[in-house]
Design a protein around this motif. Structure first.
Motif, short mmCIF file in Angstrom:
data_model
loop_
_atom_site.label_atom_id
_atom_site.label_comp_id
_atom_site.label_asym_id
_atom_site.label_seq_id
_atom_site.Cartn_x
_atom_site.Cartn_y
_atom_site.Cartn_z
N VAL A 159 -4.14 22.61 49.11
CA VAL A 159 -4.67 21.47 48.36
C VAL A 159 -5.78 21.84 47.38
N PHE A 160 -6.30 23.08 47.48
CA PHE A 160 -7.38 23.51 46.58
C PHE A 160 -7.41 25.03 46.65
N ARG A 161 -7.78 25.68 45.53
CA ARG A 161 -7.91 27.13 45.59
C ARG A 161 -9.12 27.59 44.76
N PHE A 162 -9.98 28.35 45.42
CA PHE A 162 -11.15 28.93 44.75
C PHE A 162 -10.87 30.39 44.41
N TYR A 163 -11.52 30.86 43.36
CA TYR A 163 -11.55 32.30 43.06
C TYR A 163 -13.02 32.71 43.12
N LYS A 164 -13.35 33.43 44.17
CA LYS A 164 -14.76 33.71 44.49
C LYS A 164 -15.20 35.04 43.89
N LEU A 165 -16.33 35.02 43.18
CA LEU A 165 -16.88 36.23 42.57
C LEU A 165 -17.84 36.91 43.54
N VAL A 166 -17.45 38.08 44.02
CA VAL A 166 -18.31 38.86 44.93
C VAL A 166 -18.87 40.03 44.12
N THR A 167 -20.07 39.86 43.58
CA THR A 167 -20.63 40.82 42.61
C THR A 167 -20.80 42.20 43.20
N LEU A 168 -21.32 42.28 44.43
CA LEU A 168 -21.64 43.59 45.03
C LEU A 168 -20.40 44.47 45.16
N LYS A 169 -19.24 43.85 45.37
CA LYS A 169 -18.01 44.63 45.55
C LYS A 169 -17.16 44.68 44.28
N GLY A 170 -17.60 43.96 43.22
CA GLY A 170 -16.78 43.89 41.99
C GLY A 170 -15.43 43.28 42.29
N LEU A 171 -15.44 42.22 43.13
CA LEU A 171 -14.21 41.67 43.69
C LEU A 171 -14.07 40.19 43.36
N ILE A 172 -12.84 39.78 43.03
CA ILE A 172 -12.52 38.34 42.90
C ILE A 172 -11.54 38.02 44.03
N GLU A 173 -11.94 37.08 44.88
CA GLU A 173 -11.22 36.81 46.13
C GLU A 173 -10.66 35.38 46.11
N PRO A 174 -9.34 35.21 46.07
CA PRO A 174 -8.80 33.84 46.16
C PRO A 174 -8.98 33.28 47.58
N ILE A 175 -9.43 32.01 47.66
CA ILE A 175 -9.56 31.32 48.94
C ILE A 175 -8.76 30.02 48.85
N SER A 176 -7.72 29.91 49.67
CA SER A 176 -6.86 28.72 49.66
C SER A 176 -7.31 27.74 50.74
N MET A 177 -7.44 26.46 50.36
CA MET A 177 -7.73 25.42 51.34
C MET A 177 -6.39 24.79 51.75
N ILE A 178 -6.08 24.88 53.03
CA ILE A 178 -4.74 24.52 53.50
C ILE A 178 -4.78 23.40 54.54
N VAL A 179 -3.86 22.43 54.38
CA VAL A 179 -3.69 21.36 55.36
C VAL A 179 -2.61 21.84 56.34
N PRO A 180 -2.95 22.03 57.63
CA PRO A 180 -1.93 22.55 58.55
C PRO A 180 -0.84 21.50 58.82
N ARG A 181 0.39 21.83 58.48
CA ARG A 181 1.54 20.94 58.73
C ARG A 181 2.68 21.76 59.32
N ARG A 182 3.42 21.13 60.23
CA ARG A 182 4.53 21.87 60.87
C ARG A 182 5.76 21.90 59.98
N SER A 183 5.99 20.83 59.25
CA SER A 183 7.22 20.71 58.46
C SER A 183 7.15 21.56 57.20
N ASP A 184 8.31 22.09 56.76
CA ASP A 184 8.38 22.88 55.52
C ASP A 184 8.65 22.01 54.29
N SER A 185 8.99 20.74 54.53
CA SER A 185 9.34 19.88 53.39
C SER A 185 8.09 19.47 52.59
N TYR A 186 8.33 18.98 51.37
CA TYR A 186 7.24 18.58 50.47
C TYR A 186 6.45 17.42 51.08
N GLN A 187 5.14 17.57 51.14
CA GLN A 187 4.28 16.57 51.80
C GLN A 187 3.72 15.58 50.76
N GLU A 188 4.48 14.53 50.56
CA GLU A 188 4.15 13.55 49.51
C GLU A 188 2.75 12.95 49.67
#
Length: 480
Positions: A337-366
């Motif tokens: 439902v949301f995705r961040f791209y986090k800037l970690v300066t010390l490591k020179g790293l961009i880290e994607p963080i996905s915010m996920i709603v746990p659902r059992r079904s594979d179908s599209y969650q309207e």
């Protein structure tokens, strides 16, 4: 007995976002080896859309940023091509919401520039911008695209002015001149008919952008505002700031009455800025602290208690800034439902963080993916400037994002050198505001006076030569 004790639980349980969790991408799906800027300006230095990730980098002699295609994860080579046309540090970058390969940047060199990124990303350094926009007299700290209108861009400078640019003609068409100090943040309501700003003068303002009229103003002495975000169509604003005891704080406001915040809530005693992100589709608010690794999230409702705490994502690596993926770039099959791209300066790293709603079904969650603002503009610049407001053109995420936008950017041809807005030429000399500026201006003027004196002396010598030649001609008997 147990029911009485736990009576507060149902209000949380009723939320479908109660168990949202943050999932960090595997190392091979991160972007590594990036010289992230060390600039201390309070911005994200990162912008992302469904195709590209852009990051402001540390560079000598001018400002630059990287643009990386999203699929090109892993280690980025040190000689990777950059966008490097600015003469000063780049302070903010934002992708055009309707055209995937158009990005705006602003800089300490007082300019705003529009860049067109080639189809597969950069193959060589890019120094030529599509458009160079000059109108601010001091460095430009913020740029924001209008949310529903194509080719309307807002920029806020350290000259305390907000300029509205019509990119169809490449000129500023309006100037908002109601701030008395540096503008810290700008946010639009859903249809872009209102603009809210926070300012170093400790005031929160709601502005009608086309007229520049201040509709509401709050003097935030107890809650020093830093960032503000419009909460969709709820007619509410949320600000993050600092209390009089120097603790981090959030406040909720009624956009039509800023006399008092509806609620104020202390978060913690850390010193870093709190960045707020609001998702109007899920009514979720994310609070990310600059310099720490925490992202707290809440659910917002129109009835009391207005703000319900859900959970906190924790990480030991501090974040300098965060990019946010637009809704149409999310993975709906994973219930993201949301995705961040986090800037970690010390490591020179961009880290994607996905915010996920746990659902059992594979179908599209309207229920978690309502119709959302898409990639088609609702208005042309002339329509919006003429006073028309229109809600965003919505799209469904059911089929996944495949449709490419029909909008194409055409750079206008420009020759004009003066920039007149509200009857004022913005490129004329402006009075200096600091001692350093005054000294710079003094030395510039001294150089100019010296140059003019030399020019005058040369002209004097030439004049004497000509007078002598004329005298010789007259005295020569052959010419009689």
């Amino acid at each position: 007995m147990t029911v009485t004790k736990m009576s507060w639980r149902p209000q949380y349980r009723s939320s479908k976002f109660r168990n949202v969790y943050g999932k960090v991408a595997n190392r091979e799906h991160c972007f590594d080896g990036i010289p992230i800027t060390k600039n201390v300006h309070d911005n994200h230095f990162c912008a992302v859309n469904a195709r590209f990730l852009a990051i402001v980098t540390e560079s000598a002699g001018g400002g630059s940023f990287l643009v990386i295609p999203l699929e090109q994860t892993g280690r980025i080579e040190p000689n990777y091509p950059k966008v490097c046309g600015h003469q000063g540090n780049v302070l903010d970058i934002k992708w055009n919401p309707f055209i995937d390969n158009i990005i705006a940047s602003c800089s300490e060199d007082t300019s705003v520039r529009i860049w067109e990124i080639p189809e597969g990303g950069l193959k060589r350094n890019m120094t030529e911008a599509l458009l160079e926009l000059h109108g601010h007299s001091r460095r430009v700290g913020l740029v924001e695209w209008h949310p529903t209108t194509n080719n309307i861009l807002f920029s806020a400078g350290y000259d305390y002015k907000v300029l509205i640019w019509n990119l169809d003609i490449g000129e500023p068409v309006k100037m908002i001149d109601c701030h008395t100090d540096v503008i810290l943040c700008m946010s639009f309501n859903t249809d872009g008919s209102l603009l809210t700003t926070t300012c170093k003068d400790k005031k929160l303002r709601v502005i009608e952008p086309r007229s520049g009229r201040v509709l509401q103003e709050a003097n935030c002495k107890n809650h020093r505002v830093n960032r503000v975000v419009f909460l969709g169509n709820m007619k509410r604003l949320l600000t993050t700031g600092v209390s009089r005891w120097n603790t981090r704080q959030i406040a909720l406001w009624d956009q039509e009455d800023l006399s008092m915040p509806m609620i104020e809530e202390e978060i913690d005693g850390l010193s870093g800025l709190l960045f707020p992100f609001y998702d109007a589709d899920t009514h979720m608010l994310y609070l990310a602290g600059k310099g720490d690794g925490n992202i707290r999230y809440y659910e917002i409702s129109t009835e009391k208690p207005y703000l319900s705490y859900l959970m906190e994502f924790r990480s030991p690596a501090p974040q300098k800034g965060l990019g946010v993926m637009p809704k149409h770039g999310l993975d709906v099959s994973a219930c993201e439902v949301f995705r961040f791209y986090k800037l970690v300066t010390l490591k020179g790293l961009i880290e994607p963080i996905s915010m996920i709603v746990p659902r059992r079904s594979d179908s599209y969650q309207e229920d978690i993916y309502p119709m959302t603002p898409g990639t088609e503009p609702a208005l042309t610049p002339d329509e919006w400037l003429g006073g028309i407001n229109r809600d965003p053109v919505l799209m469904s995420l059911k089929e996944g994002y495949k449709k490419s936008s029909k909008v194409v950017f055409k750079a206008p041809i420009r020759e004009k050198k003066s920039v007149v807005v509200n009857g004022i030429d913005l490129l004329e000399n402006v009075p200096p505001r600091t001692e350093n500026e005054l000294l710079r201006m003094f030395f510039r003027q001294q150089d100019e006076i010296r140059r003019l004196k030399e020019e005058l002396a040369q002209k004097d010598i030439r004049l004497r030569q000509l007078q002598l030649e004329l005298k010789n001609l007259r005295n020569n008997p052959k010419n009689c």
